[in-house]
Design a protein around this motif. Sequence first.
Motif, mmCIF file in Angstrom:
data_model
loop_
_atom_site.group_PDB
_atom_site.id
_atom_site.type_symbol
_atom_site.label_atom_id
_atom_site.label_comp_id
_atom_site.label_asym_id
_atom_site.label_seq_id
_atom_site.Cartn_x
_atom_site.Cartn_y
_atom_site.Cartn_z
ATOM 1 N N ALA A 67 16.841 3.307 3.425
ATOM 2 C CA ALA A 67 16.971 4.728 3.758
ATOM 3 C C ALA A 67 15.623 5.363 4.091
ATOM 4 O O ALA A 67 15.231 6.377 3.508
ATOM 5 N N ILE A 68 14.917 4.772 5.053
ATOM 6 C CA ILE A 68 13.657 5.374 5.511
ATOM 7 C C ILE A 68 14.006 6.470 6.514
ATOM 8 O O ILE A 68 14.423 6.190 7.639
ATOM 9 N N ARG A 69 13.841 7.731 6.108
ATOM 10 C CA ARG A 69 14.171 8.872 6.970
ATOM 11 C C ARG A 69 13.134 9.965 6.735
ATOM 12 O O ARG A 69 12.903 10.363 5.595
ATOM 13 N N ASP A 70 12.516 10.425 7.828
ATOM 14 C CA ASP A 70 11.480 11.454 7.752
ATOM 15 C C ASP A 70 10.409 11.061 6.736
ATOM 16 O O ASP A 70 9.990 11.853 5.895
ATOM 17 N N TYR A 71 9.983 9.825 6.804
ATOM 18 C CA TYR A 71 9.014 9.275 5.869
ATOM 19 C C TYR A 71 8.325 8.104 6.557
ATOM 20 O O TYR A 71 8.817 7.581 7.551
ATOM 21 N N ALA A 72 7.216 7.695 6.048
ATOM 22 C CA ALA A 72 6.503 6.555 6.628
ATOM 23 C C ALA A 72 7.048 5.244 6.091
ATOM 24 O O ALA A 72 7.428 5.141 4.918
ATOM 25 N N GLY A 73 7.071 4.236 6.945
ATOM 26 C CA GLY A 73 7.428 2.902 6.495
ATOM 27 C C GLY A 73 6.349 2.324 5.600
ATOM 28 O O GLY A 73 5.186 2.735 5.642
ATOM 29 N N MET A 74 6.737 1.339 4.789
ATOM 30 C CA MET A 74 5.809 0.792 3.798
ATOM 31 C C MET A 74 5.595 -0.699 4.014
ATOM 32 O O MET A 74 6.488 -1.421 4.439
ATOM 33 N N TYR A 75 4.375 -1.144 3.724
ATOM 34 C CA TYR A 75 4.021 -2.557 3.673
ATOM 35 C C TYR A 75 3.574 -2.876 2.243
ATOM 36 O O TYR A 75 3.430 -1.982 1.405
ATOM 37 N N LEU A 76 3.328 -4.142 1.999
ATOM 38 C CA LEU A 76 2.752 -4.570 0.732
ATOM 39 C C LEU A 76 1.338 -5.073 0.977
ATOM 40 O O LEU A 76 0.995 -5.500 2.071
ATOM 41 N N MET A 77 0.516 -5.026 -0.067
ATOM 42 C CA MET A 77 -0.811 -5.633 -0.022
ATOM 43 C C MET A 77 -1.130 -6.159 -1.414
ATOM 44 O O MET A 77 -0.948 -5.463 -2.407
ATOM 45 N N LYS A 78 -1.582 -7.413 -1.479
ATOM 46 C CA LYS A 78 -1.916 -7.977 -2.777
ATOM 47 C C LYS A 78 -3.296 -7.503 -3.197
ATOM 48 O O LYS A 78 -4.295 -7.715 -2.494
ATOM 49 N N GLU A 79 -3.325 -6.826 -4.343
ATOM 50 C CA GLU A 79 -4.574 -6.405 -4.942
ATOM 51 C C GLU A 79 -4.625 -6.964 -6.358
ATOM 52 O O GLU A 79 -3.691 -7.643 -6.799
ATOM 53 N N LYS A 80 -5.674 -6.694 -7.097
ATOM 54 C CA LYS A 80 -5.870 -7.359 -8.386
ATOM 55 C C LYS A 80 -4.747 -7.091 -9.382
ATOM 56 O O LYS A 80 -4.463 -7.923 -10.233
ATOM 57 N N GLY A 81 -4.078 -5.941 -9.266
ATOM 58 C CA GLY A 81 -3.016 -5.636 -10.209
ATOM 59 C C GLY A 81 -1.643 -6.124 -9.801
ATOM 60 O O GLY A 81 -0.704 -6.047 -10.590
ATOM 61 N N GLY A 82 -1.478 -6.587 -8.579
ATOM 62 C CA GLY A 82 -0.157 -7.019 -8.094
ATOM 63 C C GLY A 82 0.014 -6.668 -6.636
ATOM 64 O O GLY A 82 -0.950 -6.579 -5.874
ATOM 65 N N LEU A 83 1.264 -6.426 -6.241
ATOM 66 C CA LEU A 83 1.587 -6.052 -4.867
ATOM 67 C C LEU A 83 1.684 -4.533 -4.788
ATOM 68 O O LEU A 83 2.532 -3.916 -5.445
ATOM 69 N N VAL A 84 0.830 -3.928 -3.989
ATOM 70 C CA VAL A 84 0.734 -2.471 -3.899
ATOM 71 C C VAL A 84 1.358 -2.010 -2.587
ATOM 72 O O VAL A 84 1.138 -2.613 -1.539
ATOM 73 N N ASP A 270 6.682 -0.244 18.312
ATOM 74 C CA ASP A 270 5.458 -0.828 17.732
ATOM 75 C C ASP A 270 4.830 -0.015 16.602
ATOM 76 O O ASP A 270 3.643 -0.189 16.309
ATOM 77 N N ARG A 271 5.587 0.848 15.951
ATOM 78 C CA ARG A 271 5.056 1.644 14.845
ATOM 79 C C ARG A 271 6.189 1.947 13.872
ATOM 80 O O ARG A 271 7.363 1.933 14.241
ATOM 81 N N ASN A 272 5.820 2.274 12.639
ATOM 82 C CA ASN A 272 6.813 2.811 11.697
ATOM 83 C C ASN A 272 6.203 3.920 10.849
ATOM 84 O O ASN A 272 6.533 4.086 9.684
ATOM 85 N N ASP A 273 5.296 4.693 11.465
ATOM 86 C CA ASP A 273 4.795 5.900 10.805
ATOM 87 C C ASP A 273 5.897 6.951 10.791
ATOM 88 O O ASP A 273 6.948 6.795 11.414
ATOM 89 N N GLN A 274 5.664 8.047 10.090
ATOM 90 C CA GLN A 274 6.691 9.073 9.929
ATOM 91 C C GLN A 274 7.200 9.600 11.262
ATOM 92 O O GLN A 274 8.409 9.809 11.442
ATOM 93 N N GLU A 275 6.307 9.806 12.221
ATOM 94 C CA GLU A 275 6.730 10.330 13.515
ATOM 95 C C GLU A 275 7.696 9.379 14.206
ATOM 96 O O GLU A 275 8.731 9.789 14.731
ATOM 97 N N MET A 276 7.385 8.092 14.207
ATOM 98 C CA MET A 276 8.260 7.134 14.882
ATOM 99 C C MET A 276 9.590 6.976 14.146
ATOM 100 O O MET A 276 10.643 6.803 14.775
ATOM 101 N N ILE A 277 9.575 7.057 12.833
ATOM 102 C CA ILE A 277 10.824 7.013 12.069
ATOM 103 C C ILE A 277 11.718 8.190 12.463
ATOM 104 O O ILE A 277 12.929 8.039 12.644
#
Length: 513
Positions: A67-84, A270-277
């Motif tokens: 349910a991504i609506r009027d919001y930015a899409g999210m990715y994951l990134m591994k950092e020292k505490g886990g997946l952020v 080619d994007r999933n920022d809030q505007e493109m969503i």
Amino acid sequence: MMYDERTQFNLQGNPMALLMYLPGYVNTHEGVYSHVRYDKVARKRLIEMPATFEFDNGVAVAITEAAIRDYAGMYLMKEKGGLVGKLSPKLGQEKIKVETDSFPHRTPWRVISVADRVGGLLETNILTSLNEPCRIEDTSWIKPCRTTFTWWNGNVVPDSTFSPGNNFDTNKYYIDFAARNGLDAHGIYGYAETPWYYDDNFNFGWAGPNADVTKPIPCLNMPRIVEYARSKGVGIHLWVHWRPLYDKLEEAFALYEGWGVKGLMVDFMDRNDQEMIRIQEEILECAARHRLFIQFHGSSKPSGLVRTYPNEFTREGTLNYEVCKWDTLVNADHDIAIPFTRMLAGATDYHLGGFRALPRSEFKIQYVNPHVMSTRCHMLAMYVVLENHLTSLCDTPKAYEGQPGFEVLRTVPGTWDEIRVPLARMNEHVTVARRSGSDWWVGSLNNGTERDLKLELDFLSEGDYQATIYTDAEDVERNPNNLDRLVRKVTRKDIIELNLARDGGALLHITKL
């Protein structure tokens, strides 16, 4: 304004991870998958979702969003505490992620699917359940569609008295093919990097400043094509670049509805920022008013919005068979990663239908009349394993007509009533059984290692059935287009032995007697 979201996923132990790295927030959402232990997952790199993890005890976990609506899409990134979680920022800067002037503001769901076996991840409908109910009052016009996809093969025509290209005769040739074989639509894209509409940049990927999706180029003779297709009972499926479409959204859709267009491939987002969503939802909403389905290409993954707007038929967001025109990255080892990653997010546009296979050792890249590296049975099985409401026939009429297995493409359903996954081993093989009415279709995909599987038919109800079974032929390593077809009587107590070749597969169509 929202500058960040502090969502974090902390995995215990050291599971096997299946995931895709991406180079940045503006990207095609396409790439190859890495299959490594969690402790080997690269740090400080964007990771596409869904990402899947399998623990040594067989428990499988997939992480994505709904349910991504009027919001930015999210990715994951591994950092020292886990997946952020990392939100896609507003275009042109990195600080602002979400803007709103209305509160409270609804955020997407962060979804962790957990199953006691990896095949169980494929059986859930949690993403659609987390979206709002259908917003379209009359859905009677929304039906799955079979369409040609001439861009993939290069608009190839046989030796003839006319030139292939942006003209009436080329499109007539494919419309006639569609009419002969009961296809719903013919896809019109363009030719030799020239779209079917006026574009001062003459480039599919970069629309010029004056591109106009309401003005067909004169040599195409669009009014004549539309009328001819209508006389043959064939609809039109149009490709468009998203930017000039969005410039004239209402005007363009009203025009297409008048032409009798069934739907559109909207490309190069080619994007999933809030505007493109937001733009994607506006396109779906406007298209629904004009009874048009939408195929998002060059787009981010789905998030279950098909429940709210069922005219969203499919999305790309994955490296697929178009790549065979210019690279060797897409083969059975890549295909087998898709059911355990991208497909978990929803319908998957994969450019299906390549009927001209070569063994890997003989594969050669060619932009027109491209080849594929997987067996005919592998290609057939993809239509069942991958959910897709838009059945693509991307090869030429000559590649299909009279060929074994073509009857599958003409009859395999585009929607399903039930799914079972009786056999699955992550990144090695998967067998998906889907029910449509009283019929079952079973697709079995293999990677690059030959193997034998035993398929129990206990997902069937009581009674007698007829099974049409397509399997790799004995000489398939030399002739990957060859297959064996067997018709036999079965019941739910039967076990079918599937001998899957390297880069192979199998398909079963089971009907109640």
